[in-house]
Design an enzyme around this catalytic site. Structure first.
Site, PDB file in Angstrom:
ATOM      1  N   THR A   1     -22.363 -76.968  -5.724  1.00  0.00           N
ATOM      2  CA  THR A   1     -21.056 -77.523  -5.362  1.00  0.00           C
ATOM      3  C   THR A   1     -21.235 -78.161  -3.995  1.00  0.00           C
ATOM      4  O   THR A   1     -22.130 -77.765  -3.236  1.00  0.00           O
ATOM      5  CB  THR A   1     -19.980 -76.425  -5.255  1.00  0.00           C
TER       6      THR A   1
ATOM      7  N   GLU B   1     -18.849 -75.768 -11.623  1.00  0.00           N
ATOM      8  CA  GLU B   1     -19.046 -74.447 -12.240  1.00  0.00           C
ATOM      9  C   GLU B   1     -18.724 -74.459 -13.732  1.00  0.00           C
ATOM     10  O   GLU B   1     -18.981 -73.493 -14.433  1.00  0.00           O
ATOM     11  CB  GLU B   1     -18.152 -73.405 -11.543  1.00  0.00           C
TER      12      GLU B   1
ATOM     13  N   LYS C   1       2.230 -74.020   2.891  1.00  0.00           N
ATOM     14  CA  LYS C   1       3.230 -72.973   2.687  1.00  0.00           C
ATOM     15  C   LYS C   1       4.279 -73.092   3.795  1.00  0.00           C
ATOM     16  O   LYS C   1       4.012 -72.756   4.945  1.00  0.00           O
ATOM     17  CB  LYS C   1       2.547 -71.599   2.722  1.00  0.00           C
TER      18      LYS C   1
ATOM     19  N   TRP D   1       5.766 -72.801  -1.428  1.00  0.00           N
ATOM     20  CA  TRP D   1       4.651 -73.731  -1.576  1.00  0.00           C
ATOM     21  C   TRP D   1       5.118 -75.163  -1.794  1.00  0.00           C
ATOM     22  O   TRP D   1       6.048 -75.415  -2.552  1.00  0.00           O
ATOM     23  CB  TRP D   1       3.757 -73.312  -2.765  1.00  0.00           C
TER      24      TRP D   1
END
Ligand code: ADP
Length: 568
Positions: A190, A334, A441, A446
């Site tokens: 990654t 992944e 946040k 959120w």
């Protein structure tokens, strides 16, 4: 206990080499076209490719490279890189694709972590190799993907070998060995935007199953009538599986090399009658801008997958106007990487166009092989109502169960936690609202940075936008919008903020707008929000200053009457 009755079918292993062998045998004359870094266009066929991949395998075996050993590649999309894919995995070695856009120290760290024994590189990276050769003493040889005439002058501790000279003594006359399909095939790291890079080690079985699923109609929909151009680099999650799905279906492959600007891509797509392509939004932005400025249209492109980061709805519309089916997709290294694609079923495709668009703007529906769910902070499954959001977990035969060289498993109850925050609606369409690290946040509630960015990008004067959290004395965090204006376009902070009216709840509106000349991107072309946050963490939000300097009503601080009370 009775013994289960076993099926009586052949146990033919699913190996990567079988994909190229199939293309070579049954689509032997189909072309692979590459824009070379030498400047010209190279053409040959799947049959030629297999022969040379076998020559490479023979050359590596002659150096005593063993199954399981890692061979690194630092290369653009081109035929020699494709040969490296198959010439390494074909005899059981592992092809480790390395992202050359990372910092040299990061690349060296990755090569050492992977324990690569040889590295094959494009000559554009000659300087980089000088530095890497010192930092990676365990690498036994650096092979330049070139002929002797194009061998770069490099001051490395050991002499360079040219790939063509390396292949020459071998005739390619041998049969691919039958490997165990669970053997490792590729190693992809990654890009490490959050912490040290981590390696995902694919298997032959996972690679082949992923290629099958990726070729399906509701994924890339590939066939022997397609001309496929992977814009996404072969060092980014195996170019999303196209170097495998193309030979599986017999599609023509067009490899663009290092020139990924709008003009170069446009010209190659036109010349090679490309029907299908895939890449990250940044690259598509370059192509679309070029087409707009030059007043040209693509005449053969039918479908384009846009993924890697959120595709702005305005981009989907622009493609639609050009008559190209743009498909929003989501995945991660992944996961090999394909997870979801926003393709509609029959009933959905009969709905009014606006409703169809709203579905297609989401990250989409899983393809067979991937299962997903969203979980709340307490680890419990959340409902699929399109409203509840939580961390997205996935599982399937091409999803990792652990990272390379790491003992502990990242899985939670057998599921892989993706680090993405998402909703899933009743019809199974998933929408990413944020990466958990990018979430804003405000007063305990959120705010989706992706949604804020999508609105900004829909403004005609905005070329690119990023929304990040800024510290706030009262609400802890508030959104800040960072914007790059289009060439020759004008828009003010207040005009942009007014553009949000009626599009989101008022307390979601950015507290401020900053204009910049360019936004930082990661090595795979995504917005580099970590860098942006570092740059703007002390940005003085007007609402924050007012809180510090005097009374301010919640309503004003949050942008109006729809203010949310702080939830703590
Ligand atoms: P890296 O983690 O190094 O950036 P990946 O390509 O594996 O490399 O990144 C996967 C991540 O990219 C996902 O977890 C998700 O956060 C993001 N991503 C991929 N596709 C999309 C998409 N269509 N919309 C939003 N985010 C996306």
């Amino acid at each position: 206990m009775t013994t289960p009755l076993l099926g009586q079918m052949m146990d033919v292993p699913l190996t990567v080499s079988s994909l190229l062998a199939h293309a070579s045998r049954h689509f032997g004359t189909t072309e692979i076209v590459s824009k070379r870094i030498e400047g010209d266009v190279h053409r040959y066929t799947y049959r030629d490719c297999e022969k040379r991949a076998k020559q490479l395998a023979q050359a590596l075996m002659a150096l005593d490279v063993q199954p399981g050993e890692r061979i690194g590649t630092l290369a653009w999309n081109g035929y020699r890189h494709l040969e490296a894919y198959y010439g390494t995995t074909g005899f059981g070695a592992v092809c480790h694709t390395i992202n050359p856009r990372l910092f040299p120290e990061q690349i060296a760290w990755i090569i050492n972590d992977a324990d690569d024994s040889y590295v094959l590189f494009d000559t554009t990276f000659a300087q980089l190799i000088e530095c890497l050769a010192l930092l990676c003493p365990k690498v036994r040889g650096w092979i330049a993907l070139a002929d002797d005439a194009h061998l770069p002058a490099v001051h490395a501790p050991m002499p360079l070998i040219s790939y063509e000279t390396f292949l020459k003594p071998h005739d390619g006359a041998f049969d691919w060995p039958l490997l165990d399909e669970r053997q490792a095939s590729y190693l992809c790291y990654t890009s490490g935007t959050t912490g040290n890079p981590k390696g995902a080690l694919y298997s032959h079985r996972s690679t082949v199953l992923h290629a099958y699923a990726g070729a399906l109609p509701d994924a890339m929909c590939l066939s022997a009538r397609d001309s496929v151009l992977p814009v996404v680099p072969m060092f980014h999650a195996n170019a999303w599986g196209m170097p495998h799905a193309a030979p599986l279906t017999g599609a023509k492959l067009v490899l663009p090399g290092k020139d990924l600007d709008g003009k170069s891509l446009f010209e190659l797509m036109q010349a090679e009658r490309v029907t299908y392509s895939a890449g990250v939004p940044t690259v598509w932005l370059g192509l679309l801008n070029y087409m707009k400025e030059a007043g040209v249209r693509l005449s053969s492109l039918q479908r384009a997958v846009i993924g890697g980061s959120a595709c702005p709805p305005s981009m989907l519309r622009t493609f639609e106007e050009y008559g190209v089916e743009a498909i929003h997709g989501w995945g991660m290294t992944e996961m090999s990487p394909l997870g979801t694609l926003a393709k509609l079923n029959w009933e959905q495709s009969q709905r009014p166009p606006e409703e169809q668009r709203r579905l297609r703007e989401k990250q989409g529906h899983v393809i067979y092989g991937v299962d997903m769910k969203i979980v709340g902070d307490d680890g419990r499954d959340l409902p699929w109502d399109g409203v509840a959001f939580g961390e997205l977990h996935t599982r399937g035969p091409w999803v990792i169960k652990r990272y390379f060289q790491k003992d502990d498993s990242p899985l939670v109850d057998g599921w892989f936690p993706t680090g993405d925050v998402a909703t899933i609606d009743r019809e199974g369409f998933m929408r990413i609202t944020d990466r958990s690290k990018d979430v804003i946040k405000s007063g305990g509630e959120w705010i989706s940075s992706i949604e804020i960015e999508n609105i900004a990008i829909a403004h005609p004067a905005v070329a690119e936008a990023a929304c990040i959290a800024c510290a706030h004395p009262k609400w802890l965090q508030r959104p800040l919008l960072v914007v790059v204006k289009r060439k020759d376009a004008e828009v003010t902070r207040d005009e942009l903020l007014a553009f949000y009216a009626g599009k989101v709840a008022k307390w979601w509106m950015p507290d401020d707008v900053v204009f910049v000349n360019e936004l930082p991107h990661t090595a795979v072309g995504k917005l580099h929000k970590v860098k942006l946050r570092e740059q703007f963490c002390d940005h003085p939000l007007p609402s924050a200053l007012e809180v510090e300097n005097g009374p301010l009503s919640n309503e004003r601080a949050m942008g109006g009457a729809e203010s949310k009370p702080a939830a703590g």
